[in-house]
Design an enzyme around this catalytic site. Structure first.
Site, PDB file in Angstrom:
ATOM      1  N   LYS A  63      20.067 129.853 101.359  1.00 11.01           N
ATOM      2  CA  LYS A  63      19.829 131.253 101.467  1.00 11.01           C
ATOM      3  C   LYS A  63      18.404 131.685 102.268  1.00 11.01           C
ATOM      4  O   LYS A  63      18.567 132.467 103.134  1.00 11.01           O
ATOM      5  CB  LYS A  63      20.015 131.930 100.177  1.00 11.01           C
ATOM      6  CG  LYS A  63      21.639 132.120  99.543  1.00 11.01           C
ATOM      7  CD  LYS A  63      21.214 132.516  98.095  1.00 11.01           C
ATOM      8  CE  LYS A  63      22.615 132.287  97.483  1.00 11.01           C
ATOM      9  NZ  LYS A  63      22.871 132.872  96.144  1.00 11.01           N
ATOM     10  N   TYR A 123      16.254 133.575  90.663  1.00 11.97           N
ATOM     11  CA  TYR A 123      17.101 134.548  89.945  1.00 11.97           C
ATOM     12  C   TYR A 123      16.716 135.210  88.633  1.00 11.97           C
ATOM     13  O   TYR A 123      15.396 135.478  89.055  1.00 11.97           O
ATOM     14  CB  TYR A 123      18.498 133.769  89.507  1.00 11.97           C
ATOM     15  CG  TYR A 123      19.176 133.062  90.724  1.00 11.97           C
ATOM     16  CD1 TYR A 123      19.597 133.845  91.723  1.00 11.97           C
ATOM     17  CD2 TYR A 123      19.412 131.905  90.573  1.00 11.97           C
ATOM     18  CE1 TYR A 123      20.308 133.168  92.742  1.00 11.97           C
ATOM     19  CE2 TYR A 123      20.270 131.193  91.693  1.00 11.97           C
ATOM     20  CZ  TYR A 123      20.615 131.711  92.496  1.00 11.97           C
ATOM     21  OH  TYR A 123      21.007 131.221  93.628  1.00 11.97           O
ATOM     22  N   VAL A 132      22.953 125.423  92.962  1.00 16.69           N
ATOM     23  CA  VAL A 132      23.524 125.073  91.758  1.00 16.69           C
ATOM     24  C   VAL A 132      24.064 123.487  92.036  1.00 16.69           C
ATOM     25  O   VAL A 132      24.767 122.842  91.191  1.00 16.69           O
ATOM     26  CB  VAL A 132      24.908 125.725  91.565  1.00 16.69           C
ATOM     27  CG1 VAL A 132      24.518 127.295  91.117  1.00 16.69           C
ATOM     28  CG2 VAL A 132      25.831 126.002  92.952  1.00 16.69           C
TER      29      VAL A 132
END
Length: 621
Positions: free
Chosen positions: A79, A253, A271
């Protein structure tokens, strides 16, 4: 750049850091808590006990242990890098109109937008990442993804490729991400085909990397966007700052607050089991361990980063002493004189007024805080100064604001009559050595501190030497200090034993290792005595002027010259050759004794001045 699948030619370094990395690895390895990601079926097939830890410095040194070359998919670590490419393609203003930069406080795959702005809250959650993927430019979907793959490859320093099996698994089960894509399209956040944007996002998450690759991608961010191994520019400095800022607040997060508190570095997790962390200007860290905690972060990865941050003192809010002060040392020219041997009268003037010229040695990276403290200190002391030296040789990075502040300081001091010299052989402030006019009120730029100190001394002498004191530039043999104390008849008799020689500037008078060639009395000009330093460079031991002498020790002891004597300017010297010197023992012993006494006194004074200057500098040339 290396070809696809080819390992980068960078040796894993042995030594102290490697032992620390291995200790942290062994400490964290027994922790088998957490679970594999199972919402993407292919990720559930990962080896749960696989573990790798790798560090890459901002200059390309790599330290690592464990399964460093095991491939896994980059997942959400993609990202920040796609966000970086979107910023480069579209500009910050355009991207800011589509993606916010605020922590979300929601799960990474939440199907929602900010209720006020109606934009994704940041590019590190799926909604923001899919938007960033949609903003990549290119003629068709193939080219747009290829630009993402090439971007990641520049950061890693080798050609990366996509894992087809993981991509197929993501595409087959990624209904939630498709729902996010359609939501973004309905709100006008993306204006292209949402299926294409989501497919591109699946593909970028499926790019295979190793822990070593991620460490170098992080090190590239630490190195202001330039890959430290290949030297290739992957991202501009300004955009690197933007990406790292968002990683700091949003990269982990809902665990971002705990991460910043306990680890203190911009970071991003995935992940697939990877984590990257960046300490700007210093290091990139990567960890791979696929068991995840409730936030979707690698359990071992978080623990390893916490331990490394503590052991290596990596927290970005840790303030070191070097960050608080840029001035390494400060002293007057009376305390640390130059190696130009001055006359007795000049020494007296400098002893009384030498405090009016000071040397400031700076060190470390000169950013705003360091420059501010240095400028403030100099300004506070400048009221009584006639001249000062700012020595930049130990300074690393110099920020643009530091350059402007020091330039302003020079102008400010020049306006009140204080001359400033820079010791800046590498032109860190943009001024070439000796590029400033000698009459420029700002001062000069020198290659070494000793010459700059001499320049300061000359300014002090010019301002404070008694008006009626003559400046000795040329003398006769009879007026030389070595003969001045003799009776007139003896002085005249001894003067006849000398021969006058002249040397052009730069000409060698006596080479190091050469046999004794005479006693030299300087009648005009300056002679530089030099030595070879431990850095293999030639350094000035002392400069001698009219009324001084050299060559005494070789003449008396019979040993070769241990230093080199070279004309610093045009020079005129009187030379008493070895044969005539030896004959004085039998022909005029009292005359020779008187001469030796005078020479011994002068040589001692010269040696004392040179040794005192070297001792105060701690051996620094």
């Amino acid at each position: 750049m290396a070809e696809a699948g080819e390992a980068i030619e960078r040796t894993i370094e042995p030594g102290v850091v490697s032992r620390i990395v291995d200790d942290v690895y062994q400490l964290c390895r027994p922790d088998d808590s957490g679970a594999l990601a199972d919402y993407i079926p292919e990720l559930a097939a990962a080896q749960p006990d696989s573990f790798a830890l790798c560090l890459a410095t901002a200059d390309g040194r790599v330290y690592g242990t464990g399964d460093l070359d095991t491939s896994f998919t980059i997942q959400s670590i993609s990202k920040p890098f796609t966000y970086a490419l979107a910023l480069a393609d579209r500009g910050t203003a355009f991207v800011d109109g589509r993606i916010d930069v605020e922590p979300s406080g929601e799960p990474f795959n939440e199907i929602s937008l900010d209720p006020v702005t109606e934009r994704p809250r940041n590019p590190m959650i799926n909604a923001g990442a899919i938007t960033a993927a949609a903003l990549i430019t290119g003629d068709d979907p193939v080219e747009r993804f290829e630009r993402i793959r090439r971007c990641f490859s520049r950061f890693a320093g080798r050609e990366l490729s996509m894992n087809e099996a993981v991509y197929a698994s993501e595409a087959r089960t990624g209904f939630r991400n498709r729902a996010i894509g359609y939501m973004l399209r309905s709100f006008g956040i993306i204006d292209s085909d949402p299926d294409e944007a989501v497919d591109r996002y699946f593909r970028q998450c499926s790019i295979d990397v190793t822990c070593r690759d991620l460490a170098l991608m992080a090190a590239t961010l630490a190195n202001n966007g330039r890959n430290p191994v290949t030297g290739e520019r992957a991202l501009s400095t300004a955009l690197t700052e933007r990406v790292l800022s968002v990683m700091t607040t949003c990269g982990m997060y809902n665990a971002a607050g705990d991460w910043v508190t306990t680890v203190g570095m911009p970071a991003k997790s995935g992940v697939g089991g990877g984590i990257v962390a960046v300490l700007p200007g210093q290091i990139g860290i990567a960890v791979y361990s696929p068991r995840l905690d409730v936030h979707g972060n690698s359990v071992r990865g978080v623990a390893a980063c916490r331990e490394l941050s503590k052991r290596l003192e990596l927290h970005f809010l840790r303030v070191t002493r070097a960050a608080r002060t840029a001035i390494r040392a400060a002293y007057s020219v009376a305390e640390v004189p130059s190696r130009l041997r001055r006359t007795t009268d000049e020494i007296a003037v400098l002893a009384e007024h030498g405090h009016r010229a000071r040397v400031y040695e700076l060190h470390g990276d000169l950013l705003f805080a360091g420059a501010e403290s240095a400028v403030r200190t100099i300004e506070e002391q400048a009221g009584e100064l006639a001249a000062l030296v700012v020595d930049l040789r130990r300074v690393g990075e110099v920020s643009a604001i530091a350059v402007r502040m020091l330039d302003s300081l020079e102008a400010e001091l020049a306006a009140v009559g204080v001359r400033v010299a820079l010791v800046d052989p590498d032109a860190k402030l943009g001024h070439l050595v000796s590029s400033l006019d000698p009459d420029d009120p700002r001062g000069r730029v020198f290659i070494d501190r000793d010459t700059a100190t001499e320049w300061c001394e000359d300014i002090v002498l010019e301002r404070h030497r008694p008006a009626d004191e003559p400046v000795c530039t040329s003398i006769t043999i009879e007026d030389h200090s070595a003969l001045a104390a003799l009776e007139p008849d003896d002085r005249a008799r001894l003067a006849k034993e000398f021969e006058v020689h002249t040397y052009a500037r730069g000409e060698v008078i006596a080479r190091r290792g050469s046999e004794r060639s005479g006693l030299y009395l300087i009648l005009e000009g300056r002679v530089r005595i030099t030595f070879e330093g431990s850095d293999a460079r030639t350094h000035r031991l002392v400069s001698l002027s009219a009324g001084m002498s050299f060559g005494e020790i070789p003449m008396l002891v019979g040993t070769p010259f241990v230093n080199e004597a070279r004309a610093e300017t045009g020079v005129r010297v009187a030379v008493l050759g070895p044969a005539r010197f030896d004959q004085l023992t039998s022909q005029a012993p009292q005359l020779k004794l008187a001469l030796l006494e005078r020479l011994a006194a002068g040589a001692y004074a010269q040696m004392d001045a040179a040794v005192r200057a070297i001792a105060v500098r701690g051996g620094d040339y």
